[in-house]
Design a protein around this motif. Structure first.
Motif, short mmCIF file in Angstrom:
data_model
loop_
_atom_site.label_atom_id
_atom_site.label_comp_id
_atom_site.label_asym_id
_atom_site.label_seq_id
_atom_site.Cartn_x
_atom_site.Cartn_y
_atom_site.Cartn_z
N SER A 120 0.83 -1.21 0.00
CA SER A 120 0.00 0.00 0.00
C SER A 120 0.86 1.26 0.00
CB SER A 120 -0.92 0.02 1.22
OG SER A 120 -1.88 -0.99 1.12
N MET A 121 1.95 1.24 0.76
CA MET A 121 2.86 2.39 0.76
C MET A 121 3.52 2.56 -0.60
SD MET A 121 4.72 2.59 4.45
CE MET A 121 5.41 4.18 3.99
N VAL A 122 3.90 1.45 -1.23
CA VAL A 122 4.53 1.50 -2.55
C VAL A 122 3.59 2.13 -3.57
CG1 VAL A 122 5.42 0.09 -4.47
CG2 VAL A 122 6.12 -0.42 -2.11
N GLN A 123 2.31 1.82 -3.47
CA GLN A 123 1.32 2.37 -4.40
C GLN A 123 1.30 3.90 -4.35
OE1 GLN A 123 1.06 -0.45 -6.17
NE2 GLN A 123 -1.03 0.15 -6.59
N THR A 124 1.48 4.48 -3.18
CA THR A 124 1.40 5.93 -3.02
C THR A 124 2.77 6.60 -3.07
OG1 THR A 124 -0.57 5.63 -1.66
CG2 THR A 124 0.51 7.77 -1.53
N TYR A 125 3.78 5.95 -2.49
CA TYR A 125 5.10 6.57 -2.33
C TYR A 125 6.19 5.75 -3.02
CZ TYR A 125 2.63 9.18 1.26
OH TYR A 125 1.73 9.97 1.94
N GLY A 126 5.89 5.21 -4.17
CA GLY A 126 6.80 4.31 -4.87
C GLY A 126 8.18 4.87 -5.19
N GLN A 127 8.32 6.17 -5.24
CA GLN A 127 9.63 6.75 -5.49
C GLN A 127 10.50 6.76 -4.23
OE1 GLN A 127 6.68 8.33 -5.49
NE2 GLN A 127 6.90 10.52 -5.16
N TYR A 128 9.91 6.39 -3.06
CA TYR A 128 10.63 6.42 -1.79
C TYR A 128 10.75 5.05 -1.12
CZ TYR A 128 9.65 11.35 -2.38
OH TYR A 128 9.56 12.62 -2.89
N ILE A 129 9.93 4.09 -1.58
CA ILE A 129 9.94 2.75 -0.97
C ILE A 129 9.63 1.73 -2.06
CG2 ILE A 129 7.54 3.01 -0.22
CD1 ILE A 129 8.26 1.22 2.22
N LYS A 130 10.35 0.61 -2.01
CA LYS A 130 10.10 -0.47 -2.97
C LYS A 130 10.09 -1.80 -2.23
CE LYS A 130 14.93 -1.13 -4.27
NZ LYS A 130 15.88 -1.25 -5.35
N ILE A 131 9.47 -2.79 -2.87
CA ILE A 131 9.41 -4.13 -2.29
C ILE A 131 10.02 -5.10 -3.29
CG2 ILE A 131 7.05 -4.55 -3.08
CD1 ILE A 131 6.63 -6.04 -0.36
N ASN A 132 10.86 -6.00 -2.77
CA ASN A 132 11.53 -7.01 -3.59
C ASN A 132 11.23 -8.39 -3.00
OD1 ASN A 132 13.22 -5.03 -5.09
ND2 ASN A 132 14.06 -4.67 -3.06
N TYR A 133 11.21 -9.37 -3.88
CA TYR A 133 11.03 -10.75 -3.45
C TYR A 133 12.27 -11.53 -3.83
CZ TYR A 133 6.25 -9.26 -2.87
OH TYR A 133 5.13 -8.59 -2.46
N ASN A 134 12.81 -12.27 -2.87
CA ASN A 134 14.03 -13.03 -3.09
C ASN A 134 13.75 -14.49 -2.80
OD1 ASN A 134 16.77 -13.72 -3.41
ND2 ASN A 134 17.12 -13.49 -1.21
N GLN A 135 13.70 -15.30 -3.87
CA GLN A 135 13.45 -16.71 -3.68
C GLN A 135 14.76 -17.39 -3.27
OE1 GLN A 135 11.11 -18.71 -6.64
NE2 GLN A 135 11.91 -20.70 -6.07
N VAL A 136 14.71 -18.10 -2.15
CA VAL A 136 15.88 -18.80 -1.63
C VAL A 136 15.63 -20.29 -1.73
CG1 VAL A 136 16.65 -16.94 -0.11
CG2 VAL A 136 14.99 -18.60 0.72
N ALA A 137 16.69 -21.03 -1.98
CA ALA A 137 16.59 -22.49 -2.07
C ALA A 137 16.40 -23.07 -0.67
CB ALA A 137 17.84 -23.06 -2.71
N GLN A 138 15.60 -24.09 -0.58
CA GLN A 138 15.37 -24.75 0.71
C GLN A 138 16.04 -26.09 0.76
OE1 GLN A 138 13.78 -23.69 3.50
NE2 GLN A 138 13.36 -21.70 2.62
#
Length: 115
Positions: free
Chosen positions: A97-115
């Motif tokens: 929700s924050m990224v939707q409004t303030y995307g130039q200041y906060i980003k979300i990344n997904y990092n797939q790790v091996a199990q």
């Protein structure tokens, strides 16, 4: 910029999350994006403690802030793990929700790790 990284396996089971950086939205003490991200991060950790009585492994910057990593436990029962994953999903939705409004200041990344 604040970077939020969600570490997960191939089944989207989250094993850790990180918040790093500073938003730069406003000066220190007035930065609403930093305050929001900090509230989400610390609120998530507090929810894990209060609701599940679980102590995740925490690594955080001691000076200057701007870094928090939370490694989630793997040695818990299925029911507790399901609740833990739900708490992390709520956190992720809040960050999104924050990224939707303030995307130039906060980003979300997904990092797939091996199990």
């Amino acid at each position: 910029m604040i970077s939020v990284t969600i570490h997960h396996d191939e089944n989207r089971h989250v094993s850790a999350f990180e918040f790093s950086g500073h938003a730069g939205y406003d000066e220190t003490g007035k930065d609403l994006v930093c305050a929001g991200a900090s509230t989400i991060a610390i609120g998530t950790v507090n929810a894990i403690y209060a609701l599940l009585h679980i102590e995740p492994k925490i690594d955080q910057a001691t000076e200057g802030g701007g870094y928090l990593r939370v490694d989630l436990p793997t040695d818990i029962d299925v029911e507790a793990d399901a609740k833990l994953q739900l708490i992390v999903q709520v956190m992720t939705a809040q960050v999104y929700s924050m990224v939707q409004t303030y995307g130039q200041y906060i980003k979300i990344n997904y990092n797939q790790v091996a199990q």
